[in-house]
Design a protein around this motif. Structure first.
Motif, mmCIF file in Angstrom:
data_model
loop_
_atom_site.group_PDB
_atom_site.id
_atom_site.type_symbol
_atom_site.label_atom_id
_atom_site.label_comp_id
_atom_site.label_asym_id
_atom_site.label_seq_id
_atom_site.Cartn_x
_atom_site.Cartn_y
_atom_site.Cartn_z
ATOM 1 N N LEU A 75 -64.804 -23.718 -42.297
ATOM 2 C CA LEU A 75 -65.898 -23.551 -41.337
ATOM 3 C C LEU A 75 -65.695 -22.298 -40.488
ATOM 4 C CD1 LEU A 75 -66.292 -27.274 -40.242
ATOM 5 C CD2 LEU A 75 -67.767 -25.984 -41.807
ATOM 6 N N PHE A 76 -64.476 -22.064 -40.050
ATOM 7 C CA PHE A 76 -64.150 -20.862 -39.276
ATOM 8 C C PHE A 76 -64.485 -19.603 -40.081
ATOM 9 C CE2 PHE A 76 -60.861 -17.561 -38.750
ATOM 10 C CZ PHE A 76 -61.164 -17.125 -37.479
ATOM 11 N N GLU A 77 -64.052 -19.555 -41.334
ATOM 12 C CA GLU A 77 -64.326 -18.390 -42.183
ATOM 13 C C GLU A 77 -65.822 -18.151 -42.321
ATOM 14 O OE1 GLU A 77 -62.108 -16.203 -43.203
ATOM 15 O OE2 GLU A 77 -60.446 -17.389 -42.405
ATOM 16 N N ARG A 78 -66.591 -19.209 -42.435
ATOM 17 C CA ARG A 78 -68.045 -19.063 -42.599
ATOM 18 C C ARG A 78 -68.727 -18.709 -41.282
ATOM 19 N NH1 ARG A 78 -68.796 -23.398 -47.521
ATOM 20 N NH2 ARG A 78 -67.363 -22.232 -48.829
ATOM 21 N N ALA A 81 -67.790 -14.900 -40.683
ATOM 22 C CA ALA A 81 -67.839 -14.017 -41.854
ATOM 23 C C ALA A 81 -68.371 -12.621 -41.515
ATOM 24 C CB ALA A 81 -68.673 -14.648 -42.958
ATOM 25 N N ASP A 82 -69.264 -12.520 -40.559
ATOM 26 C CA ASP A 82 -69.901 -11.235 -40.243
ATOM 27 C C ASP A 82 -69.241 -10.479 -39.086
ATOM 28 O OD1 ASP A 82 -71.714 -11.801 -42.239
ATOM 29 O OD2 ASP A 82 -73.223 -12.603 -40.866
ATOM 30 N N ILE A 83 -68.160 -11.017 -38.543
ATOM 31 C CA ILE A 83 -67.503 -10.341 -37.430
ATOM 32 C C ILE A 83 -66.005 -10.219 -37.695
ATOM 33 C CG2 ILE A 83 -69.204 -11.023 -35.694
ATOM 34 C CD1 ILE A 83 -67.333 -13.263 -34.830
ATOM 35 N N ARG A 84 -65.411 -9.227 -37.088
ATOM 36 C CA ARG A 84 -63.972 -9.035 -37.218
ATOM 37 C C ARG A 84 -63.288 -9.745 -36.042
ATOM 38 N NH1 ARG A 84 -59.984 -6.636 -35.202
ATOM 39 N NH2 ARG A 84 -58.241 -5.751 -36.336
ATOM 40 N N LEU A 92 -58.273 -18.996 -30.750
ATOM 41 C CA LEU A 92 -59.391 -19.233 -29.839
ATOM 42 C C LEU A 92 -60.685 -19.446 -30.621
ATOM 43 C CD1 LEU A 92 -60.802 -19.199 -27.025
ATOM 44 C CD2 LEU A 92 -60.998 -16.725 -27.337
ATOM 45 N N HIS A 93 -60.939 -18.592 -31.601
ATOM 46 C CA HIS A 93 -62.172 -18.702 -32.379
ATOM 47 C C HIS A 93 -62.171 -19.918 -33.308
ATOM 48 C CE1 HIS A 93 -64.321 -15.106 -31.091
ATOM 49 N NE2 HIS A 93 -63.114 -14.587 -30.910
#
Length: 178
Positions: A75-78, A81-84, A92-93
């Motif tokens: 879920l985190f990867e998805r 996906a559009d931000i570094r 944190l994220h």
């Protein structure tokens, strides 16, 4: 309004429906099954990352979304996906991913539970880290369901009445455990 355990089965159906939708449509994660447990649980087992939000108004409960590590990673990867994400902000994220998913699902559930002229208030999710077991105090109700996906599982627990617990599911009023 006081805590009403009879709302739990209806809320469980709503959470399952909304979670299937959010995971499937928004996150492209397939839900492979779901298993509900009754309101007679004597303990809750939380995973490493759990997002807890409260509902108040005509529905008064704490709801905990406890993620398996593998599912939360996907879920985190998805979500990101559009931000570094800098390495030092990753944890944190990861936590924010858990909070955001709980917030989205419960926000959509409020539409299923609306009562005319009675607003349902959703508290911002609080994220706790670390697996732990919470024993049910006397006069509390615990219910839980496991939502299985192709990438792991999510346990959603329903806890009431909310005044017996703080926002991290620590027991506020000491007493005997059932």
């Amino acid at each position: 309004m006081s805590f009403e355990p009879a709302i739990i089965p209806r809320l469980m159906q709503s959470v399952l429906k909304r979670t299937r939708s959010v995971l499937g449509t928004d996150m492209a994660v397939v839900v492979t099954g779901a298993h509900a447990q009754d309101c007679g649980l004597t303990a809750l087992d939380l995973h490493d990352t759990t997002a807890i939000a409260g509902l108040s108004g005509p529905v008064q409960l704490l709801i905990a979304f406890s993620f398996s590590a593998q599912l939360l990673e996907v879920l985190f990867e998805r979500f990101t996906a559009d931000i570094r994400i800098p390495d030092d902000e990753r944890d944190l994220h990861l936590r924010e991913t858990a909070a955001e998913l709980a917030n989205i699902v419960l926000g959509r559930c409020t539409a299923d539970l609306q009562i005319v002229d009675r607003a349902i208030v959703l508290t911002p999710p609080v994220v706790i880290d670390g697996a732990r077991r919470i024993l049910r105090p006397k006069h509390a109700v615990f219910a839980s369901m496991r939502i299985d996906t192709e990438h792991g599982h999510l346990d959603v627990s329903f806890v009431g009445p909310p005044e017996l617990f703080d926002s991290q599911l620590n027991i506020l009023k000491e007493g005997d455990h059932d």
